[in-house]
Design an enzyme around this catalytic site. Structure first.
Site, mmCIF file in Angstrom:
data_model
loop_
_atom_site.group_PDB
_atom_site.id
_atom_site.type_symbol
_atom_site.label_atom_id
_atom_site.label_comp_id
_atom_site.label_asym_id
_atom_site.label_seq_id
_atom_site.Cartn_x
_atom_site.Cartn_y
_atom_site.Cartn_z
ATOM 1 N N ASP A 11 0.809 -1.223 0.000
ATOM 2 C CA ASP A 11 0.000 0.000 0.000
ATOM 3 C C ASP A 11 0.846 1.280 0.000
ATOM 4 O OD1 ASP A 11 -2.182 -1.698 0.141
ATOM 5 O OD2 ASP A 11 -2.247 -1.624 2.329
ATOM 6 N N LYS A 14 1.754 2.156 -5.130
ATOM 7 C CA LYS A 14 2.277 1.608 -6.393
ATOM 8 C C LYS A 14 1.351 1.905 -7.573
ATOM 9 C CE LYS A 14 2.326 -2.414 -4.319
ATOM 10 N NZ LYS A 14 2.085 -2.038 -2.921
ATOM 11 N N GLY A 38 -4.590 -4.186 -3.789
ATOM 12 C CA GLY A 38 -5.564 -3.137 -4.083
ATOM 13 C C GLY A 38 -4.768 -1.908 -4.465
ATOM 14 N N HIS A 39 -4.746 -1.588 -5.748
ATOM 15 C CA HIS A 39 -3.933 -0.480 -6.249
ATOM 16 C C HIS A 39 -4.850 0.672 -6.676
ATOM 17 C CE1 HIS A 39 -0.324 -3.347 -7.169
ATOM 18 N NE2 HIS A 39 -0.704 -3.362 -5.916
ATOM 19 N N GLN A 221 1.964 -6.032 -3.194
ATOM 20 C CA GLN A 221 2.429 -6.153 -1.805
ATOM 21 C C GLN A 221 3.729 -5.367 -1.631
ATOM 22 O OE1 GLN A 221 1.325 -9.501 -3.374
ATOM 23 N NE2 GLN A 221 -0.588 -8.535 -2.813
HETATM 24 P P1 GDP Z 1 -0.795 0.395 -3.529
HETATM 25 O O1 GDP Z 1 -1.385 -0.893 -3.064
HETATM 26 O O2 GDP Z 1 0.678 0.455 -3.309
HETATM 27 O O3 GDP Z 1 -1.152 0.728 -4.950
HETATM 28 O O4 GDP Z 1 -1.430 1.528 -2.601
HETATM 29 P P2 GDP Z 1 -2.983 1.661 -2.182
HETATM 30 O O5 GDP Z 1 -3.751 2.141 -3.336
HETATM 31 O O6 GDP Z 1 -3.448 0.429 -1.505
HETATM 32 O O7 GDP Z 1 -2.876 2.739 -1.027
HETATM 33 C C1 GDP Z 1 -2.325 3.999 -1.258
HETATM 34 C C2 GDP Z 1 -3.386 5.044 -0.899
HETATM 35 O O8 GDP Z 1 -2.775 6.307 -0.766
HETATM 36 C C3 GDP Z 1 -4.455 5.210 -1.951
HETATM 37 O O9 GDP Z 1 -5.658 5.545 -1.354
HETATM 38 C C4 GDP Z 1 -3.921 6.365 -2.801
HETATM 39 O O10 GDP Z 1 -4.950 7.085 -3.462
HETATM 40 C C5 GDP Z 1 -3.284 7.212 -1.737
HETATM 41 N N1 GDP Z 1 -2.121 8.015 -2.149
HETATM 42 C C6 GDP Z 1 -1.144 7.683 -3.042
HETATM 43 N N2 GDP Z 1 -0.185 8.644 -3.069
HETATM 44 C C7 GDP Z 1 -0.561 9.578 -2.171
HETATM 45 C C8 GDP Z 1 0.027 10.802 -1.702
HETATM 46 O O11 GDP Z 1 1.115 11.205 -2.111
HETATM 47 N N3 GDP Z 1 -0.666 11.486 -0.756
HETATM 48 C C9 GDP Z 1 -1.849 11.061 -0.241
HETATM 49 N N4 GDP Z 1 -2.435 11.792 0.684
HETATM 50 N N5 GDP Z 1 -2.423 9.918 -0.654
HETATM 51 C C10 GDP Z 1 -1.787 9.180 -1.590
HETATM 52 P P1 IMO Z 2 -0.938 -4.137 -2.256
HETATM 53 O O1 IMO Z 2 -0.481 -4.690 -3.576
HETATM 54 C C1 IMO Z 2 -1.000 -4.571 2.076
HETATM 55 C C2 IMO Z 2 -1.054 -8.638 3.693
HETATM 56 C C3 IMO Z 2 -2.318 -9.082 4.408
HETATM 57 C C4 IMO Z 2 -1.734 -10.075 5.388
HETATM 58 C C5 IMO Z 2 -0.615 -10.731 4.594
HETATM 59 C C6 IMO Z 2 -1.019 -12.046 3.914
HETATM 60 O O2 IMO Z 2 -2.224 -3.420 -2.306
HETATM 61 O O3 IMO Z 2 0.159 -3.368 -1.604
HETATM 62 P P2 IMO Z 2 -2.591 -12.717 1.900
HETATM 63 O O4 IMO Z 2 -3.971 -12.270 1.513
HETATM 64 O O5 IMO Z 2 -1.569 -12.442 0.872
HETATM 65 O O6 IMO Z 2 -2.581 -14.135 2.376
HETATM 66 O O7 IMO Z 2 -2.220 -11.844 3.186
HETATM 67 O O8 IMO Z 2 -0.255 -9.795 3.593
HETATM 68 N N1 IMO Z 2 -1.280 -8.127 2.317
HETATM 69 C C7 IMO Z 2 -1.214 -6.840 1.972
HETATM 70 N N2 IMO Z 2 -1.036 -5.733 2.738
HETATM 71 N N3 IMO Z 2 -1.108 -4.439 0.742
HETATM 72 C C8 IMO Z 2 -1.261 -5.525 -0.042
HETATM 73 O O9 IMO Z 2 -1.239 -5.471 -1.385
HETATM 74 C C9 IMO Z 2 -1.368 -6.806 0.580
HETATM 75 N N4 IMO Z 2 -1.556 -8.069 0.122
HETATM 76 C C10 IMO Z 2 -1.486 -8.868 1.196
HETATM 77 O O10 IMO Z 2 -2.942 -8.007 5.050
HETATM 78 O O11 IMO Z 2 -1.131 -9.393 6.460
HETATM 79 MG MG MG Z 3 -2.904 -1.571 -1.801
#
Ligand code: GDP
Ligand code: IMO
Ligand code: MG
Length: 421
Positions: A11, A14, A38-39, A221
């Protein structure tokens, strides 16, 4: 081929950055993970979360590849593609899927739940999308792959695997009530799946590289969730590191160019497992609120804490990171003081800065360097030169400590809130 991956516990942002960088590439390819990811992408007033589809999908000129290293849930994929309807995306043209990717079947999800329940307070905090059990079957040479759905004996292969799973589920006394409905959805999704572009993606990837086309490999991840180097057993079941891009796409290590390591200006983690800098106080609560730190896949609140340099250095080392991208700098606007963990103190009093095997099971105390916060909005900042001095100092300190340049600073969730250096 360049690789972009998360250096923390996922998270990091990415999805946003792959979408920002995509116009510089011809191909974006996912190499591991599955619907546990979840991207999030934000642009033109839209906010969209992708789980299995690569984050280049909103750029019409980009070919998006779901590589062989991915575990794919057909039900989730159908929902994701339906969800793209409003954007007029030609997914028949710009989305292709490896026939060697592994399929998540309904009983994998039941097994995930059964195994988690059996672990009691040692549970991993899995997203329960069936990731662990599916990779287990892949390594155990029992899984179904995407290409199998085209074979006339797919149903037979499916039934053999389900029978095996039922034995384990019965051992755990796990109820099967939900299975019939899940299977009905699964087979509907499989029919749809057959109509998609299913290919031998390793040829497409290598032909593209031979033709000097640019590929961006998108990690899911983060390195601290890697099955070898993460905080085992509190990890995911795939290789989340740069090397995973080679096996997950069929590309030689010699073809890897830049490795973009992406990190938040602080730390978050969802699920269980060690997190030395975790904050349990009002500061952590404020970070969660300001950063909107709730899971993109499960909605769970994310655990929050200060930046951890030993962990970041470790991730940089195992991935050979060549450029750093710092995300969510704006979330730290609210703090007058910002802390950075420089070392861990062991129960014996010894200070270390390495993630040794033993550290997973130890209560370590983070040692912090305290820096003055910039404590102002970054909304009107459009270049590095316009950054408040304290933020520039923060970036400079990190670069000096990590010995890798920070080439990008993100100051908001939108595509446009991205500052390149
Ligand atoms: P990912 O899994 O690495 O793609 O990240 P996620 O989408 O799960 O979580 C990142 C969250 O931070 C999302 O809700 C993005 O919209 C938000 N986000 C990304 N870059 C920034 C930033 O520079 N500032 C803020 N405030 N939010 C951001
Ligand atoms: P993105 O790509 C954050 C965590 C879960 C749990 C562990 C194992 O959005 O960054 P799993 O479902 O793979 O068996 O879970 O890994 N986890 C993540 N945490 N971002 C993710 O993906 C994750 N995918 C799995 O919360 O601790
Ligand atoms: Mg994510």
């Amino acid at each position: 081929m360049d690789v972009l991956l998360g250096l923390q516990w996922g998270d990091e942002g990415k999805g946003k950055i792959v979408d920002v960088l995509a116009p510089e590439y011809e191909i974006v390819a996912r190499f591991q993970g599955g619907p546990n990811a979840g991207h999030t992408l934000e642009f033109d007033g839209f906010k969209h979360v992708l789980h299995q589809i690569p984050s280049g999908i909103f750029r019409p000129q980009i070919l998006n590849i779901i590589g062989n290293g991915v575990v794919l849930d057909p039900i989730v994929l159908k929902k994701e593609i339906d969800g793209l309807g409003k954007y007029s995306i030609d997914y028949m043209k710009n989305l292709v899927i490896s026939k060697k990717a592994t399929i998540i079947i309904p009983t994998h999800k039941l097994l995930d739940a059964a195994l988690e329940t059996s672990k009691g307070d040692k549970k991993i905090g899995s997203t329960l999308k069936g990731i662990g059990p599916t990779y287990q079957d892949k390594i155990g040479r029992a899984a179904l792959r995407v290409g199998d759905i085209l074979s006339p004996d797919f149903r037979e292969k499916y039934d053999i695997l389900v029978e095996k799973h039922k034995t384990t589920l019965s051992f755990y006394n796990h109820p099967l009530d939900a299975l019939a409905e899940m299977e009905s959805q699964f087979f509907t999704a499989v029919e749809f799946f057959k109509t998609l572009n299913l290919i031998d993606s390793e040829y497409v990837v290598n032909d593209a590289l031979s033709a000097n086309k640019r590929i961006l490999a998108e990690g899911a991840q983060g390195s601290l969730l890697d099955v070898d180097f993460g905080s085992y057993p509190y990890v995911t079941s795939s290789s989340t590191m740069a090397a995973g891009a080679c096996t997950g796409l069929g590309v030689s290590p010699s073809k890897i160019g830049e490795v973009f390591g992406i990190f938040k200006a602080y730390c978050t983690r969802v699920g269980s497992g060690p997190f030395p800098t975790e904050l349990f106080d009002a500061t952590g609560e404020a970070m969660r609120k300001e950063g909107k730190e709730f899971g993109s896949t499960t909605g769970r609140p994310r655990r929050c804490g200060w930046l951890d340099l030993p962990a970041l250095r470790y991730s940089i080392m195992i991935n050979g990171v060549t450029q750093l991208f710092m995300m969510k700098g704006d979330v730290l606007n609210i703090f007058e003081e910002i802390k950075i963990c420089t070392n861990y103190e062991l129960p014996t009093g010894e200070r270390i800065d390495r993630l040794s095997f033993e550290i997973t099971d130890m209560e370590v105390k983070p040692i912090y360097k305290v820096m003055k916060g910039w404590h102002c909005s970054l909304a009107d900042v459009h270049s590095y030169e316009e950054f408040p001095a304290e933020l520039r100092e923060y970036v400079h300190y990190l670069e000096t400590e990590l010995k890798v340049p920070i080439k990008l600073v993100s100051v908001g969730p939108d595509r446009t809130q991205t500052i390149l250096r």
